[in-house]
Design a protein around this motif. Structure first.
Motif, PDB file in Angstrom:
ATOM      1  N   SER A   1       0.989  -1.351  -0.086  1.00 55.05           N
ATOM      2  CA  SER A   1      -0.236  -0.198  -0.151  1.00 55.05           C
ATOM      3  C   SER A   1       1.014   1.501   0.006  1.00 55.05           C
ATOM      4  CB  SER A   1      -1.002   0.084   1.183  1.00 55.05           C
ATOM      5  OG  SER A   1      -0.219   0.296   2.595  1.00 55.05           O
ATOM      6  N   PHE A   2       1.852   1.149  -0.363  1.00 58.17           N
ATOM      7  CA  PHE A   2       2.666   2.308  -0.765  1.00 58.17           C
ATOM      8  C   PHE A   2       2.804   2.728  -1.683  1.00 58.17           C
ATOM      9  CE2 PHE A   2       6.859   4.122  -1.196  1.00 58.17           C
ATOM     10  CZ  PHE A   2       7.810   5.225   0.411  1.00 58.17           C
ATOM     11  N   ALA A   3       3.491   1.665  -2.963  1.00 58.32           N
ATOM     12  CA  ALA A   3       3.843   3.021  -4.126  1.00 58.32           C
ATOM     13  C   ALA A   3       3.445   1.460  -4.974  1.00 58.32           C
ATOM     14  CB  ALA A   3       5.311   2.098  -4.102  1.00 58.32           C
ATOM     15  N   LYS A   4       2.726   1.461  -6.200  1.00 55.22           N
ATOM     16  CA  LYS A   4       2.439   0.774  -7.430  1.00 55.22           C
ATOM     17  C   LYS A   4       3.715  -0.039  -7.317  1.00 55.22           C
ATOM     18  CE  LYS A   4      -1.503   3.575  -8.918  1.00 55.22           C
ATOM     19  NZ  LYS A   4      -2.114   4.733  -9.990  1.00 55.22           N
ATOM     20  N   ASN A   5       5.011  -0.006  -7.832  1.00 53.54           N
ATOM     21  CA  ASN A   5       6.086  -0.600  -7.827  1.00 53.54           C
ATOM     22  C   ASN A   5       5.976  -1.449  -6.875  1.00 53.54           C
ATOM     23  OD1 ASN A   5       9.225  -1.270  -8.323  1.00 53.54           O
ATOM     24  ND2 ASN A   5       8.667   0.223 -10.540  1.00 53.54           N
ATOM     25  N   LYS A   6       6.011  -2.985  -7.301  1.00 59.12           N
ATOM     26  CA  LYS A   6       6.194  -3.458  -6.178  1.00 59.12           C
ATOM     27  C   LYS A   6       7.591  -4.149  -5.712  1.00 59.12           C
ATOM     28  CE  LYS A   6       2.053  -3.999  -6.015  1.00 59.12           C
ATOM     29  NZ  LYS A   6       1.818  -2.899  -5.173  1.00 59.12           N
ATOM     30  N   LEU A   7       9.051  -3.005  -6.622  1.00 59.51           N
ATOM     31  CA  LEU A   7      10.509  -3.449  -6.824  1.00 59.51           C
ATOM     32  C   LEU A   7      10.431  -2.596  -5.596  1.00 59.51           C
ATOM     33  CD1 LEU A   7      12.701  -4.243  -6.930  1.00 59.51           C
ATOM     34  CD2 LEU A   7      13.436  -3.505  -8.626  1.00 59.51           C
ATOM     35  N   VAL A   8      10.316  -0.962  -5.777  1.00 57.80           N
ATOM     36  CA  VAL A   8      10.281   0.448  -5.442  1.00 57.80           C
ATOM     37  C   VAL A   8      10.015   0.146  -3.682  1.00 57.80           C
ATOM     38  CG1 VAL A   8       9.412   2.405  -4.420  1.00 57.80           C
ATOM     39  CG2 VAL A   8      10.170   1.461  -6.661  1.00 57.80           C
ATOM     40  N   GLU A   9       8.888  -0.565  -3.296  1.00 55.63           N
ATOM     41  CA  GLU A   9       8.060  -1.041  -2.581  1.00 55.63           C
ATOM     42  C   GLU A   9       9.171  -2.083  -1.164  1.00 55.63           C
ATOM     43  OE1 GLU A   9       3.313  -1.160  -1.826  1.00 55.63           O
ATOM     44  OE2 GLU A   9       4.299  -2.861  -2.991  1.00 55.63           O
ATOM     45  N   ASP A  10       9.489  -3.022  -2.408  1.00 57.11           N
ATOM     46  CA  ASP A  10      10.798  -3.748  -1.294  1.00 57.11           C
ATOM     47  C   ASP A  10      11.980  -3.172  -0.705  1.00 57.11           C
ATOM     48  OD1 ASP A  10       9.179  -5.983  -1.324  1.00 57.11           O
ATOM     49  OD2 ASP A  10       9.957  -6.792  -3.192  1.00 57.11           O
ATOM     50  N   ILE A  11      12.320  -2.206  -2.199  1.00 55.61           N
ATOM     51  CA  ILE A  11      13.873  -1.444  -1.694  1.00 55.61           C
ATOM     52  C   ILE A  11      13.224  -0.686   0.001  1.00 55.61           C
ATOM     53  CG2 ILE A  11      15.250  -0.191  -2.746  1.00 55.61           C
ATOM     54  CD1 ILE A  11      14.743  -1.312  -4.864  1.00 55.61           C
ATOM     55  N   VAL A  12      12.063  -0.333  -0.738  1.00 56.90           N
ATOM     56  CA  VAL A  12      11.997   0.646   0.785  1.00 56.90           C
ATOM     57  C   VAL A  12      12.174   0.614   1.701  1.00 56.90           C
ATOM     58  CG1 VAL A  12      10.694   2.457   1.185  1.00 56.90           C
ATOM     59  CG2 VAL A  12      11.435   2.848  -0.940  1.00 56.90           C
ATOM     60  N   GLY A  13      10.757  -0.824   1.682  1.00 55.57           N
ATOM     61  CA  GLY A  13      10.497  -1.866   2.844  1.00 55.57           C
ATOM     62  C   GLY A  13      11.795  -2.101   3.212  1.00 55.57           C
ATOM     63  N   THR A  14      12.759  -2.650   2.958  1.00 58.25           N
ATOM     64  CA  THR A  14      14.355  -3.175   3.745  1.00 58.25           C
ATOM     65  C   THR A  14      14.922  -1.844   4.372  1.00 58.25           C
ATOM     66  OG1 THR A  14      14.177  -5.046   1.279  1.00 58.25           O
ATOM     67  CG2 THR A  14      15.977  -4.366   2.529  1.00 58.25           C
ATOM     68  N   LEU A  15      15.652  -0.693   3.388  1.00 56.81           N
ATOM     69  CA  LEU A  15      16.023  -0.013   4.158  1.00 56.81           C
ATOM     70  C   LEU A  15      15.813   0.380   5.376  1.00 56.81           C
ATOM     71  CD1 LEU A  15      16.598   2.212   1.078  1.00 56.81           C
ATOM     72  CD2 LEU A  15      18.096   0.700   2.129  1.00 56.81           C
ATOM     73  N   THR A  16      13.826   0.947   5.004  1.00 51.64           N
ATOM     74  CA  THR A  16      13.625   1.573   6.597  1.00 51.64           C
ATOM     75  C   THR A  16      14.352   0.339   7.829  1.00 51.64           C
ATOM     76  OG1 THR A  16      11.398   0.688   5.886  1.00 51.64           O
ATOM     77  CG2 THR A  16      11.908   3.297   5.065  1.00 51.64           C
ATOM     78  N   PHE A  17      13.722  -0.731   7.638  1.00 59.53           N
ATOM     79  CA  PHE A  17      13.383  -1.798   8.452  1.00 59.53           C
ATOM     80  C   PHE A  17      15.436  -1.867   9.111  1.00 59.53           C
ATOM     81  CE2 PHE A  17      10.041  -3.972   9.252  1.00 59.53           C
ATOM     82  CZ  PHE A  17       9.087  -3.885   8.850  1.00 59.53           C
ATOM     83  N   LEU A  18      15.761  -1.503   8.494  1.00 59.67           N
ATOM     84  CA  LEU A  18      17.275  -1.842   8.217  1.00 59.67           C
ATOM     85  C   LEU A  18      17.466  -1.210   9.863  1.00 59.67           C
ATOM     86  CD1 LEU A  18      19.701  -1.596   5.448  1.00 59.67           C
ATOM     87  CD2 LEU A  18      19.262  -3.917   7.088  1.00 59.67           C
ATOM     88  N   PRO A  19      17.405   0.585  10.229  1.00 63.35           N
ATOM     89  CA  PRO A  19      18.614   0.744  11.563  1.00 63.35           C
ATOM     90  C   PRO A  19      17.074  -0.070  12.917  1.00 63.35           C
ATOM     91  CG  PRO A  19      17.551   2.090   9.815  1.00 63.35           C
ATOM     92  CD  PRO A  19      17.149   1.349   9.117  1.00 63.35           C
ATOM     93  N   LEU A  20      16.407  -0.399  12.344  1.00 63.00           N
ATOM     94  CA  LEU A  20      15.652  -1.722  13.579  1.00 63.00           C
ATOM     95  C   LEU A  20      16.454  -2.585  13.705  1.00 63.00           C
ATOM     96  CD1 LEU A  20      12.057  -0.856  12.518  1.00 63.00           C
ATOM     97  CD2 LEU A  20      13.309   0.996  13.887  1.00 63.00           C
ATOM     98  N   ILE A  21      17.527  -3.131  12.847  1.00 68.82           N
ATOM     99  CA  ILE A  21      17.974  -4.296  13.234  1.00 68.82           C
ATOM    100  C   ILE A  21      16.289  -5.784  12.559  1.00 68.82           C
ATOM    101  CG2 ILE A  21      19.785  -6.415  13.651  1.00 68.82           C
ATOM    102  CD1 ILE A  21      20.483  -3.365  13.781  1.00 68.82           C
TER     103      ILE A  21
END
Length: 438
Positions: free
Chosen positions: A168-188
């Motif tokens: 529910s973030f972007a229509k491009n699913k690759l963009v979602e996977d990249i953004v999701g992975t990056l935003t989770f990294l500071p939280l380990i």
């Protein structure tokens, strides 16, 4: 003379020649409830017809009967007050499906807006950067405030990744996977393992055993070992607001816990987290020292887990919200009636992107976070009397932390103090010291 007592959603029947009543207990969202002396008796209803499994004859003296609607409404208000809720919802009729609820929402709540999505990223990144600056500049006695801000800001990263996981973030699913992975990294947090587990939480919300988020403790766990019993009591008592750390560690780092089709993506996420830790932590220590790692990463991370634990706990835990076995589970009851809307201070809602407007999210995870308030207003208009709502308060937290422990089919929860009174001093301590104002 006697009367048939029914659920508070329906009329009190007039006196009958034979006095009949159900021996079941009445409560808003589950079969049975006992709380602070409140006892209710009634029967389930469907489309205003009566259906009982067992009956018993009760003798009663004929007395003037006050308005049942007024009495039942007052009882519900009293229970809500006792729990720290603003409203305890009525039980959803059995013939209502989750599809009925979803289709009542306006179509625009499902529309994705790229500007609003990236605005949420900007809010989180800028507020997190501000938090790091505050930590760097604050004197020691103001550090707790800086940590509180920074940890809440980084919780916003989690919510963005949460939207990505629900597509529910972007229509491009690759963009979602990249953004999701990056935003989770500071939280380990490994993004894909969390996503797979979280999808099961939505599919099995408030289902015993199958729900991967919070659920009641099993009596067998408490009785199996003294060491385990003490650990569980501490975990679900004083340390409950950090229990998500255990959940994070136990459920997301073992590839064996996932299906074969999920393993590849799980391993990629785990590798990303590993690289972040191996490179990021030494850089922090190199630049700021061990105490810098403690200041800039660990303390905000602990604040994040405080919110992660507290939000998740409040979303689905209350004495009147029942967990069901799979054969007795109903999706509409679980997602609409088994989810709690809780208002927090506005700055928390902004930094956390309205994650606590949670009922519409469980009605449909496809709703972007920036549309949750619009969706909630629609639910209030169409289904308002069925919603569980609260404004965060100490009584709400005290109710959950001192009462909602061990699974009970009859009462939903039994406190540790009833099961293991000798080992439950931490719970008794919480009951004494936690404020009780709503």
């Amino acid at each position: 003379m006697a009367a048939r007592l029914v659920d508070w959603r329906f009329h009190l029947m007039p006196p009958q020649p034979q006095a009949l009543c159900s021996s079941r207990l009445l409560q808003p969202n589950s079969p049975d409830l006992r709380w602070k002396g409140h006892m209710y008796k009634g029967i389930k209803s469907k489309q205003q017809f009566f259906r009982t499994k067992r009956i018993k004859t009760v003798l009663a003296v004929a007395v003037p009967v006050p308005s049942p609607h007024r009495d039942i409404a007052e009882e519900r208000k009293q229970i809500a007050k006792d729990y720290g809720f603003t409203q305890i919802g009525e039980r959803l009729p059995e013939n209502i499906t989750l599809k009925d609820v979803t289709e009542s929402l306006p179509k625009k709540v499902f529309e994705m807006d790229a500007v609003k999505a990236w605005k949420s990223v900007f809010i989180s990144v800028s507020s997190y950067a501000l938090g790091l600056w505050m930590i760097a500049k604050a004197p020691w006695y103001l550090l707790p405030l800086a940590w509180a801000w920074t940890g809440t800001a980084v919780t916003g990263f989690f919510v963005i990744g949460h939207d990505c996981a629900h597509k529910s973030f972007a229509k491009n699913k690759l963009v979602e996977d990249i953004v999701g992975t990056l935003t989770f990294l500071p939280l380990i947090y490994p993004y894909e393992p969390w996503r797979f587990k979280h999808d099961r939480h939505h599919a099995k919300t408030n289902m015993l055993s199958e729900d991967t988020a919070w659920h009641p403790v099993w009596r067998e766990e408490i009785e199996s070992s003294e060491v385990l019993r003490k650990a569980i009591i501490l975990g679900y008592g004083p340390f409950r607001t950090w229990m998500s750390i255990g959940h994070w560690l136990l459920l997301h780092f073992d590839p064996k816990k996932f299906k074969p089709a999920e393993i590849k993506r799980v391993k990629i996420s785990l590798a990303c987290v590993f690289v972040f830790v191996v490179i990021g932590w030494p850089l922090i220590i190199y630049k700021t020292g061990i105490f810098g790692w403690f200041k800039f990463w660990l303390m905000p991370w602990l604040v994040y887990h405080f919110w992660m634990s507290t939000f998740t706990m409040v979303h689905h835990t209350a004495p009147h919200i029942s967990f069901k076995h799979s054969d007795d589970w109903n999706a509409a009851h679980a997602q609409l009636g088994g989810t709690v809307h809780c208002d927090y201070p506005r700055w928390i809602e902004i930094l956390c992107h309205d994650i606590n407007v949670h009922i519409p999210h469980h009605v449909s995870p496809r709703i972007p976070s920036y549309n949750l308030r619009l969706a909630h207003r629609s639910l209030q208009e169409n289904w308002g009397k069925y919603l569980n709502e609260a404004t965060w308060n100490w009584r709400l937290m005290k109710t959950i932390m001192t009462t909602c422990h061990v699974y009970s089919k009859e009462h939903n929860y039994v406190s540790f103090e009833e099961i293991a009174p000798k080992e439950s001093k931490p719970i008794a301590f919480l009951r004494r010291v936690m404020p009780d104002y709503a």
